[in-house]
Scaffold this active site. Sequence first.
Site, short mmCIF file in Angstrom:
data_model
loop_
_atom_site.label_atom_id
_atom_site.label_comp_id
_atom_site.label_asym_id
_atom_site.label_seq_id
_atom_site.Cartn_x
_atom_site.Cartn_y
_atom_site.Cartn_z
N ARG A 44 138.88 20.36 40.93
CA ARG A 44 138.33 19.91 42.22
C ARG A 44 139.05 20.57 43.39
O ARG A 44 138.45 20.78 44.45
CB ARG A 44 138.45 18.38 42.32
CG ARG A 44 137.78 17.79 43.57
CD ARG A 44 137.77 16.27 43.52
NE ARG A 44 137.01 15.67 44.60
CZ ARG A 44 137.55 14.98 45.60
NH1 ARG A 44 138.87 14.82 45.66
NH2 ARG A 44 136.79 14.44 46.53
N ILE A 70 133.18 16.33 50.78
CA ILE A 70 133.06 16.42 49.32
C ILE A 70 133.12 14.97 48.84
O ILE A 70 133.99 14.20 49.27
CB ILE A 70 134.19 17.30 48.73
CG1 ILE A 70 134.13 17.35 47.20
CG2 ILE A 70 135.57 16.91 49.19
CD1 ILE A 70 135.08 18.42 46.58
N SER A 71 132.19 14.55 47.99
CA SER A 71 132.12 13.15 47.59
C SER A 71 133.37 12.70 46.83
O SER A 71 134.07 13.50 46.23
CB SER A 71 130.89 12.92 46.69
OG SER A 71 129.70 13.26 47.35
N HIS A 72 133.61 11.37 46.84
CA HIS A 72 134.67 10.77 46.03
C HIS A 72 134.48 11.17 44.57
O HIS A 72 133.34 11.17 44.09
CB HIS A 72 134.55 9.24 46.02
CG HIS A 72 135.05 8.57 47.23
ND1 HIS A 72 134.40 8.64 48.44
CD2 HIS A 72 136.13 7.78 47.41
CE1 HIS A 72 135.08 7.92 49.31
NE2 HIS A 72 136.12 7.40 48.72
#
Length: 228
Positions: A44, A70-72
């Site tokens: 990530r 950026i999503s969790h």
Amino acid sequence: MATTAANLDDTYRHKGLRKALLDKLRGMGIADERVLDAMDRVPRHHFMDDAFVHFAYDNKAFRIGAGQTISHPYTVARQTELLRLPAGAKVLEIGTGSGYQCAVLVAMGYKVHSIERQKDLYDRTTPFLKKLGYRASCYYGDGYKGKTAFAPFDGILVTCGAPFIPEALLGQLAVGGRLIIPLDDPEAGEGKQTMTEVRRMDETTFTRQTHGAFAFVPMLTARSGAAG
Ligand code: SAH
């Protein structure tokens, strides 16, 4: 505008932090080991600005430039799990953003198509995914319209908060396939969405299920930004 990580190392420290994050996601209820394995294989921190790299394995959302995030990790894991698809399935993602969710879908073995509405993000992320070796078809366009040319899709995953279910996306769903979409919902809380699963049972029948509250950046409409 943020830059994507310049340093593409994946050290033992990163790998260790990633394992710890995966354990946390397991503890939060993510049960599909295929999803956790895919997330284990996608660093990530490569999808984040170098300034945030040290926080890449916290379960948090981060800015990626152009006012987007950026999503969790939990959100990525949960949405991917809800697709419930075997490797080889064809998936459409709405909101390429940093490319992280897209890379996780590729790591699941899906044939991935992804649409981004903001030109600068599209211009940055498309070559970046390619450079990292994730094969996905990326488009600059309007997610409300989907991608007729490659329909039907076995799964459609929307990664921005939608005010309603776009009709075009329902039409592009294969029978048996699922649309996973966070829908604006005052009951979910201020600025939050309810994760909604829409399954196409046959040509005309769709069923709906909900999966709790999440927070996303808004799905832009035609009037709120660049052209589609
Ligand atoms: N999947 C991304 C999440 C990014 S945030 C990731 O893993 O990083 C949501 C993204 O949706 C943003 O990049 C935003 O620009 C994009 N977006 C918003 N409205 C859209 C629309 N109508 N069509 C396509 N993308 C849209």
